[in-house]
Design an enzyme around this catalytic site. Sequence first.
Site, short mmCIF file in Angstrom:
data_model
loop_
_atom_site.label_atom_id
_atom_site.label_comp_id
_atom_site.label_asym_id
_atom_site.label_seq_id
_atom_site.Cartn_x
_atom_site.Cartn_y
_atom_site.Cartn_z
N SER A 178 13.00 18.80 -142.72
CA SER A 178 13.80 18.79 -143.91
C SER A 178 14.97 19.77 -143.91
CB SER A 178 12.91 19.10 -145.12
OG SER A 178 12.39 20.41 -145.02
N SER A 220 9.59 21.26 -140.33
CA SER A 220 10.92 21.16 -140.96
C SER A 220 11.96 22.14 -140.45
CB SER A 220 10.79 21.32 -142.48
OG SER A 220 10.36 20.10 -143.05
N LYS A 231 19.01 27.33 -146.76
CA LYS A 231 18.54 26.05 -147.29
C LYS A 231 18.50 26.14 -148.81
CE LYS A 231 14.54 22.99 -146.33
NZ LYS A 231 13.28 22.91 -145.54
#
Lengths: 484, 500
Positions: free
Chosen positions: B158, B182, B83
């Site tokens: 996310s 997330s 990420k």
Amino acid sequence: MQQAIERNVSYQPVIGLEVHVELATQSKMFCGCRNVFGAPPNTLVCPVCLGMPGTLPVINRRAVEFLCKTGMALGCDVAPFSKFDRKNYFYPDMPKNYQISQYDMPLTTGGSVRLASGKRIALNRIHLEEDTGKNIHAGTSMAASEYTLIDYNRAGVPLMEIVSEPHIATPEEAEQYLSALKSVLSYIGVSDVKMHEGSLRCDANISVRPAGTSTLGVKAEVKNMNSFRSVVRALRFEIERQTEALTSGERIIQETRNWDDARGVTYSTRSKEQAHDYRYFPDPDLVPLTLDDATLAQWREELPELPLDKRDRFIAEYGVSEYEAGILTEDRSAAEFFEAVARACGDGKQAANWMLGDVRRSLEKHSLTLATSPVRPAQLAELIRIVAAGQISGKAAKEVCDAVVAEGTDPQAVVAQRGLSQISDTEAVGAMVDDALAANPESVASYKGGKAKALEFLVGQVMKSSRGKANIDIVRELLRERLG
Amino acid sequence: MSSIHATSLPTGHALREAIRRRERSAEEITRAALHDAESLQGPLHAYIRLLPERALERARRIDGLVRAGEPLGTLAGVPVAVKDLFCLQGEFTTCGSRILENFRSPYSATVVEKLEAAGAIIIGKTNMDEFAMGSSCENSAFFPTRNPWDTTRVPGGSSGGSASTVGARTVPIALGTDTGGSIREPASFCNIVGVKPTYGRVSRYGMIAFASSLDQAGPMTADVRDAADVLEVIAGYDPMDSTSVDVAVPPYASELPDDLHGVRIGIVAEFEASIAQGDAALAALYKQAYKDLERLGAQLVEVHLPHAQYGLATYYLIAPAECSSNLARYDGARYGRRVDGDGDVYAMFDRTRAAGFGDEVKRRIILGTYALSTGYYDAYYVRAQKVRTLIKSDFDSAFAECDVIACPAVSCPPFELGAKSQDPLAMYLMDYFTIPMSLAGIPALSIPAGYVSDLPVGLQIVAPAFHEGRMLAVAHAYEQATQHAAARIPAVRSEGARAS
């Protein structure tokens, strides 16, 4: 609040000090960067103290130790459980736009600073935080500058804030407070306490109130004082300003004022940063700080004797005056030097005389300090011993002292090299006295005729013939003896 | 070129074995992964940036080790994605935000260093909701990411980019972060395994913070074994993170059973009541999942989490409060985007932040600033912390009755792009089942549990603090028995196959 208007009311100041002390740890408060003064800008920085994304603080154990030791030395309650909070506000010298500090659970509470006079000024708290960077404006202020440069070397340096109660009665007492505090801090070795380098900084809260009343007046917070002297001057200025304002019926407003040392005035900062809501909350990047009993006990054990305790002990143990003891204990290493001399020569009073007299003068003359001079306590003790034994004259002793302080040579060696040894042998001195009497019959006659001054002439003749080496006390004694 | 796998579901452990046995080289696998990522970037937009030179250079180094017969790390030669909030020295790290669009990190995150030390090949940095704030990946400042199982739908957020690329089977492993769900919600949406470890289990150093007391990095993987391998690599105390905990890391991967005899699994009464009121097909899917667990030998027990219903309200005070402070550093003074203030530094701060942050980030900064303000702090932040403690003790009581909890990961299958982006509250509700565990700091994972209208849905398994092993064991037995993900091929692949 109702403020007195009567012209004949006298006002008394109420003063509290907030002292920020940079701790002399090896590394910064929350990262491994070196903590030293005076490095080229932005050379002592890393992602953590620059507040780079993703970085986290780690508490410097040594800084906690230094603060706790300070607290212990000042009789504070050390909290076995405390925490760090974030103080949020935007300012370009703060890399994270929040400062890690301690809000409602400081490391220590209570305690007091003992002044030389014996009075104690109560403390509110001591807490640990991180220092900010330094803005270097192209002009006089950020607003008046075309640009501002930021040096983050100082950002994250461990900072201890010592907050007093508003129990300080006069500007002079504020100075005594600072000097007592500085002395304790340097004794326990937690800070350089150099005000000109910013490792000790002082803000003052001051208000005045009609004498004899107990309600606190409206205070001003005075900042930007760079020496003990400027603290005293700023406080005197504020007392006068506030008293005048109240006397002429004005209202004091609570504000922050900066001290202008050159003009000798304080002025309102009136900056927009004044209306801060710091939005304190516990720093979620740090776990609460717990200190176990064993660690605290060990730190307490490691504390040295404090300056005023040492002063009192010197008075009792070495028979020195309070004034002398006060000066001798101002600096820890100087006090330890004195004590080593006193122990080695067995005469504290003499050791004090030498330390505060000739040693001090010689150090000044050669631009030395006790730390930079090669002199060792044993050498001074030896000097004191040979003076007491009459081996050298008082005059010669000054010369020996100067050489010992400047060069670190043993006193006996100086005496031998320079032929400063004094003749104290009664027989030898007696022979010289007899020669002088024989050579100066008219002086003998005039002395006997009642002119006491003639004795000094004869003393001078003996000293001359001995080239200054005869022990003058013995010369005088023998002359009196011979002349009946 | 085909994807990196010969079979339908590539796993990290299978690739590692192939490299070990010299059947395939790390370089060849890395090239294939990079190529696949690039060709799926159009339909998925999973990556903010690919790192081909870095990846290939490291892959060749692994191949060198293989040739020299040197010992190989757990993830040697396995392509992974991270990420874009994990700092990688010398590389752009944007956090999905305009304000960090040009930010190159001067250092690497601890977890990234651990991954690379174990031989993993980082092929790229994945898209995400800006500063990890969102549940659909639509809050990325750059572009939304799409779901490989239906490209008209969101991948969740996310960690949407990480979920999408693992769900598409471009790489078997990605790193995500989970603050309120997330990792778990996008794992559910993209039909993969997503693990949020215990708070403190994995270092947060170098992981750009959203809400410090909740953020936790974790694996998003093709299967449970990969998740166990990755967790073993990244877990452990880090002297750079005071909130990481010094608890021994067990060998997760060697303790993965195939049955659940003697395991007590808690079913949360309050959650079941809630799911029963929604989509009937979804409720039926979860019922079936519990039955499957029982069939494997587990004993189901009813447990209660009476305060879990306050999780969302609690979370939306604590997380914004922390983020309002964490994000204060983005002011244009030292790094990142700067908008000139015409000589006034505060104007520079204001303009930089106005231009650099997206709407959702601003919304949360304002919420958090308000919650911490004088006069509101006690009513909001302090009270939220108290409720957080109650939620934590709910779990303590529940775990007195059971070994792990099984519950829904989501309240719906992946939704269409734009479906919730105008309604922040509806978006916040996406994390209803995942937030209580985040507040309690306990580990939880999502594992593929089947399909509703051909859209993947995950089952959540929750364990007491530092009992990730227990949670992975249950997930492994369930995965081996059901094979939900392995049974199908993501739509983006069949679409791709049709196109070519």
